[in-house]
Design a protein around this motif. Structure first.
Motif, PDB file in Angstrom:
ATOM      1  N   LEU A 156       8.147  13.920  -1.178  1.00 46.17           N
ATOM      2  CA  LEU A 156       7.448  12.405  -2.042  1.00 46.17           C
ATOM      3  C   LEU A 156       8.514  11.687  -1.624  1.00 46.17           C
ATOM      4  O   LEU A 156       8.153  10.156  -1.242  1.00 46.17           O
ATOM      5  N   PHE A 205       4.408  14.983   1.028  1.00 48.00           N
ATOM      6  CA  PHE A 205       3.815  15.225   0.035  1.00 48.00           C
ATOM      7  C   PHE A 205       2.843  16.288  -0.340  1.00 48.00           C
ATOM      8  O   PHE A 205       3.135  17.834  -0.433  1.00 48.00           O
ATOM      9  N   GLY A 232       1.828  23.366 -14.173  1.00 48.77           N
ATOM     10  CA  GLY A 232       1.845  24.712 -13.290  1.00 48.77           C
ATOM     11  C   GLY A 232       2.961  25.216 -14.431  1.00 48.77           C
ATOM     12  O   GLY A 232       3.370  26.092 -14.151  1.00 48.77           O
ATOM     13  N   LYS A 238       0.899  -1.105   0.088  1.00 46.44           N
ATOM     14  CA  LYS A 238      -0.139   0.342  -0.012  1.00 46.44           C
ATOM     15  C   LYS A 238       0.664   1.252  -0.372  1.00 46.44           C
ATOM     16  O   LYS A 238       0.588   2.157  -0.380  1.00 46.44           O
ATOM     17  N   ASN A 239       1.911   1.113   0.751  1.00 43.34           N
ATOM     18  CA  ASN A 239       2.933   2.466   0.663  1.00 43.34           C
ATOM     19  C   ASN A 239       3.278   2.541  -0.551  1.00 43.34           C
ATOM     20  O   ASN A 239       3.594   3.737  -0.978  1.00 43.34           O
ATOM     21  N   PHE A 240       3.483   1.818  -1.542  1.00 45.92           N
ATOM     22  CA  PHE A 240       4.062   2.154  -2.433  1.00 45.92           C
ATOM     23  C   PHE A 240       3.044   2.881  -3.496  1.00 45.92           C
ATOM     24  O   PHE A 240       3.352   3.111  -4.274  1.00 45.92           O
ATOM     25  N   PHE A 281       0.705   4.023  -2.783  1.00 45.87           N
ATOM     26  CA  PHE A 281       0.385   5.304  -2.393  1.00 45.87           C
ATOM     27  C   PHE A 281       1.315   6.454  -2.432  1.00 45.87           C
ATOM     28  O   PHE A 281       0.782   7.744  -3.715  1.00 45.87           O
ATOM     29  N   PHE A 282       2.338   5.755  -3.078  1.00 44.05           N
ATOM     30  CA  PHE A 282       3.263   6.316  -3.601  1.00 44.05           C
ATOM     31  C   PHE A 282       3.317   7.335  -4.867  1.00 44.05           C
ATOM     32  O   PHE A 282       3.448   8.259  -5.370  1.00 44.05           O
ATOM     33  N   ILE A 328       0.134  12.706  -9.551  1.00 37.99           N
ATOM     34  CA  ILE A 328      -0.619  14.012  -8.842  1.00 37.99           C
ATOM     35  C   ILE A 328       0.887  15.128  -8.762  1.00 37.99           C
ATOM     36  O   ILE A 328       0.442  15.762  -9.160  1.00 37.99           O
ATOM     37  N   GLY A 329       1.482  14.616  -8.305  1.00 40.05           N
ATOM     38  CA  GLY A 329       2.650  15.971  -8.505  1.00 40.05           C
ATOM     39  C   GLY A 329       3.375  15.536  -9.782  1.00 40.05           C
ATOM     40  O   GLY A 329       3.032  16.777 -10.293  1.00 40.05           O
ATOM     41  N   ILE A 330       3.461  15.326 -10.693  1.00 39.21           N
ATOM     42  CA  ILE A 330       4.245  15.251 -11.940  1.00 39.21           C
ATOM     43  C   ILE A 330       2.883  15.923 -13.103  1.00 39.21           C
ATOM     44  O   ILE A 330       3.089  17.092 -13.240  1.00 39.21           O
ATOM     45  N   SER A 386       6.701  25.480  -9.059  1.00 38.23           N
ATOM     46  CA  SER A 386       6.191  24.043 -10.104  1.00 38.23           C
ATOM     47  C   SER A 386       6.785  22.805  -9.997  1.00 38.23           C
ATOM     48  O   SER A 386       7.219  22.304 -10.305  1.00 38.23           O
ATOM     49  N   PHE A 440       0.679  17.947 -11.435  1.00 36.37           N
ATOM     50  CA  PHE A 440       0.841  19.760 -10.931  1.00 36.37           C
ATOM     51  C   PHE A 440       1.768  20.600 -11.394  1.00 36.37           C
ATOM     52  O   PHE A 440       1.977  21.581 -11.707  1.00 36.37           O
ATOM     53  N   THR A 441       3.475  19.081 -11.677  1.00 31.95           N
ATOM     54  CA  THR A 441       4.262  20.290 -11.860  1.00 31.95           C
ATOM     55  C   THR A 441       3.773  21.015 -13.547  1.00 31.95           C
ATOM     56  O   THR A 441       5.001  21.550 -14.011  1.00 31.95           O
ATOM     57  N   HIS A 480       8.016  22.549 -17.730  1.00 34.33           N
ATOM     58  CA  HIS A 480       7.912  21.300 -17.728  1.00 34.33           C
ATOM     59  C   HIS A 480       7.287  20.379 -18.268  1.00 34.33           C
ATOM     60  O   HIS A 480       7.322  19.490 -19.489  1.00 34.33           O
ATOM     61  N   PHE A 483       8.605   8.622   1.263  1.00 28.03           N
ATOM     62  CA  PHE A 483       9.263   6.987   0.788  1.00 28.03           C
ATOM     63  C   PHE A 483      10.497   5.909   0.696  1.00 28.03           C
ATOM     64  O   PHE A 483      10.425   4.281   1.114  1.00 28.03           O
ATOM     65  N   ILE A 505       8.274  16.917 -20.757  1.00 26.82           N
ATOM     66  CA  ILE A 505       7.918  15.560 -20.569  1.00 26.82           C
ATOM     67  C   ILE A 505       7.314  15.333 -22.159  1.00 26.82           C
ATOM     68  O   ILE A 505       7.261  14.392 -22.406  1.00 26.82           O
ATOM     69  N   LEU A 530       1.031   9.504  -6.075  1.00 23.14           N
ATOM     70  CA  LEU A 530       0.731  11.143  -5.408  1.00 23.14           C
ATOM     71  C   LEU A 530       1.965  11.585  -5.969  1.00 23.14           C
ATOM     72  O   LEU A 530       1.363  12.929  -6.773  1.00 23.14           O
ATOM     73  N   LEU A 531       2.558  10.567  -6.795  1.00 23.12           N
ATOM     74  CA  LEU A 531       3.827  11.184  -7.276  1.00 23.12           C
ATOM     75  C   LEU A 531       2.644  11.413  -8.797  1.00 23.12           C
ATOM     76  O   LEU A 531       4.020  12.436  -9.091  1.00 23.12           O
TER      77      LEU A 531
END
Lengths: 277, 167
Positions: free
Chosen positions: B79, B58, A31, A12-14, A16-17, A23-25, B71, A27-28, A35, B83, A39, A20-21
Motif C-alpha cells: 500500500l 493493497f 492477526g 482522494k488518493n491520500f 484512500f491511502f 484497514i491494514g493495521i 499478518s 488486519f495486522t 503486533h 501511494f 500497538i 486502507l492503511l
C-alpha cells in the motif's frame, strides 16, 4: 461545501491511502498477538507521556488532601506494625528484611483513571524500568484495584477490578467461604459476589477479603462489605451485593505488589494440570 | 480500455500465483525470499489512475498475506509503495516521461535502475519493520532488507529487461 468537495477530490488518493492503511493495521493487529501487544504498548506510552504533565499539575492542587490521606494511612500502618511487634517474640530485624518477605511493594501514581466504561483501564507512572511486570497486583490504601496488564519502559496499564468478565477470588472473613467477585458494570462502588454456597451463613455487614487462591492478590486484602443478598429458591448459591471500601473514582497513589513466589506458584499449578491429565 | 483492464487483472492473478507457488518456496540462505509481486507496481502504466493502483496494491498485499499466513505486513508495505510511486517516478525520471510504460521506455538504464531499486528498497524497509516491529532485532531487519532487496532486484531487473527485448 463546494470547497469541501474539491479538497476531497483533490486529496482522494491520500485519503484512500489512509483508510486502507487503517484497514491494514487492523488486519495486522487482529492477526498477530505480538503486533497487538506492541500497538497497545505504543498507546500506553503515548497516553502516559500526554497525561503526565496534566496529572502533576493537577496533583499540586490537591496536596493538602493527599497529605492528609497519606498521614492517615501512615498512622494505620504504624498501629499495625506496633500490634505486630507486640505479637512477635524475637526482636531481630529478620521479619523486616525485604529478601525474606514473600511480597515486594512499590508505590506508583495514577496518571489516568477510568470507571465509566464497561472495561476500565488505569495508567500508572511506573514501568518495566521500575521493576513492574505483567500480572502484578495493584492495591490502593483501602483495598484492591487491579492487575497490571502491560508495561512499557516508564508506564504501565492496569486492568481495573471494574472490568466486565474479570473475576476475582474472594472470601468471607468470618466463615472463610470462597466465591468469585465481579463487576456488573453500573456503579463503580458496587460489585457482585457470587458462587457462595447457601450452606454458609452470611449477614449484612460481613467483610469480604481476597482469597489468595490465585497468584495475583495476596491473601486477606480487604475488598468491601455485604450490603444486600438474595437467598435463591433454586441453584444453591447466594447472590450477594458488595460495597467496596476503596473509592475507585478518586485514586491518586497506589501500591504495586510483586509476588516473588509467583513463578513457583504457577509451576506447581502447571505440574498439577499435567498430573491430572 | 477493457483490454487494458483484463491485462491488469490477469497480470495481478499470475503474479500472485507465481509469488505464492514458486518464489515463497525459494528461500535463499534459509531466510530470504524475493517479492516478485512488486513487478505489478513497477509495470503499472504511468498514465493510469493512481487511485486504482492504491486499491490494487493493497489487494495484492492482502492476498499475499492471506496465502502466506503472515499478518498484514505485505499489505501495508505494498500500500505504501503504491501511494509513494508518483514521488519515486518523479525522483528517478524527472518530470518529463518519454513513455507511458516502463517496458517501452527509452530513458537511460541508470534512471530505470534507480526507479526499480528505490521501489524495492522502500517496500522491503516497510515490510521488514512492520513484520518485526521491534528494534531489538535491528540486525536481523537490516540483514533481511539488504539480502531481500538484492535478490528481488536481480529477478525484477532481469525480467524487465527480458520483456523489453521481447517487445
Amino acid at each position: 461545501m463546494q470547497w469541501f468537495l474539491t479538497t476531497l477530490i483533490q486529496y482522494k488518493n491520500f485519503l484512500f491511502f489512509i483508510i486502507l492503511l487503517g484497514i491494514g493495521i487492523a488486519f495486522t493487529v487482529a492477526g498477530s498477538n505480538f503486533h497487538s501487544t506492541k500497538i497497545q504498548e505504543i498507546g500506553v506510552v503515548v497516553s502516559g507521556e500526554l497525561l503526565k504533565p496534566i496529572h502533576y499539575s493537577k496533583s499540586y492542587l490537591y496536596l493538602n488532601e493527599t497529605n492528609e490521606s497519606l498521614l492517615k494511612e501512615n498512622n494505620h500502618l504504624r498501629q499495625e506494625l506496633l500490634d505486630y511487634k507486640g505479637v512477635q517474640v524475637s526482636t531481630d530485624l529478620d521479619s523486616l528484611n525485604p529478601n525474606l518477605s514473600k511480597y515486594l511493594v512499590r508505590s506508583a501514581e495514577v496518571l489516568r483513571n477510568s470507571y465509566v466504561n464497561a472495561r476500565n483501564l488505569l495508567i500508572l507512572d511506573k514501568g518495566a524500568n521500575d521493576g513492574i511486570k505483567q500480572d502484578m497486583s495493584v492495591i490502593g490504601p483501602d483495598g484492591i484495584i487491579g492487575i497490571v496488564k502491560q508495561t512499557s519502559s516508564n508506564f504501565s496499564s492496569v486492568i481495573s477490578i471494574l472490568y466486565q468478565d474479570f473475576k476475582i477470588n474472594a472470601k468471607l472473613i468470618h466463615t472463610g467461604a470462597f466465591g468469585s467477585l465481579y463487576w456488573e458494570g453500573k456503579d463503580p462502588s458496587k460489585m457482585t459476589f457470587s458462587d457462595v454456597s447457601i450452606i454458609n451463613k452470611i449477614t449484612k455487614g460481613d467483610t469480604i477479603v481476597t482469597g489468595g487462591m490465585s497468584a495475583y492478590f495476596p491473601k486477606g486484602i480487604p475488598i468491601g462489605i455485604i450490603t444486600d443478598f438474595d437467598t435463591p429458591t433454586s441453584g444453591g448459591y447466594y447472590d450477594i451485593k458488595v460495597e467496596l471500601f476503596n473509592n475507585l473514582t478518586d485514586l491518586e497513589h497506589v501500591y504495586i505488589i510483586d509476588n516473588k513466589s509467583r513463578s513457583e506458584f504457577l509451576n506447581i499449578q502447571n505440574q498439577d494440570k499435567d498430573a491430572s491429565r | 480500455m477493457l483490454q487494458d483492464n483484463i491485462k491488469i487483472l490477469s497480470r495481478f492473478i499470475v503474479l500472485v500465483l507465481i509469488q505464492t507457488l514458486i518464489f515463497d518456496r525459494i528461500t535463499l540462505f534459509g531466510f530470504s525470499y524475493p517479492a516478485v509481486y512488486l513487478f505489478f507496481v513497477i509495470n503499472y502504466r504511468f498514465d493510469k489512475s493512481q487511485f486504482i493502483l492504491i486499491f490494487l496494491g493493497f489487494l495484492m498485499g492482502l492476498t499475499i498475506d492471506l496465502l502466506q499466513g503472515s499478518s498484514g505486513s505485505n499489505s501495508i508495505a505494498t500500500l505504501f509503495i503504491s501511494f509513494l510511486r508518483p514521488f519515486i517516478i518523479r525522483f528517478s525520471f524527472g518530470n518529463n516521461l518519454d513513455s507511458i510504460s516502463l517496458l517501452s521506455m527509452n530513458s537511460r538504464t541508470s534512471n530505470q535502475i534507480v526507479f526499480i531499486a528505490s521501489i524495492i528498497l522502500v517496500h522491503q524497509v516497510i515490510l521488514q519493520i512492520v513484520s518485526y516491529l521491534d528494534f531489538d532485532h535491528f540486525i536481523v531487519i537490516l540483514r533481511n532488507i539488504i539480502v531481500n532487496s538484492i535478490f528481488t532486484f536481480i529477478i525484477l531487473f532481469s525480467s524487465v529487461t527480458f520483456f523489453k527485448n521481447k517487445n
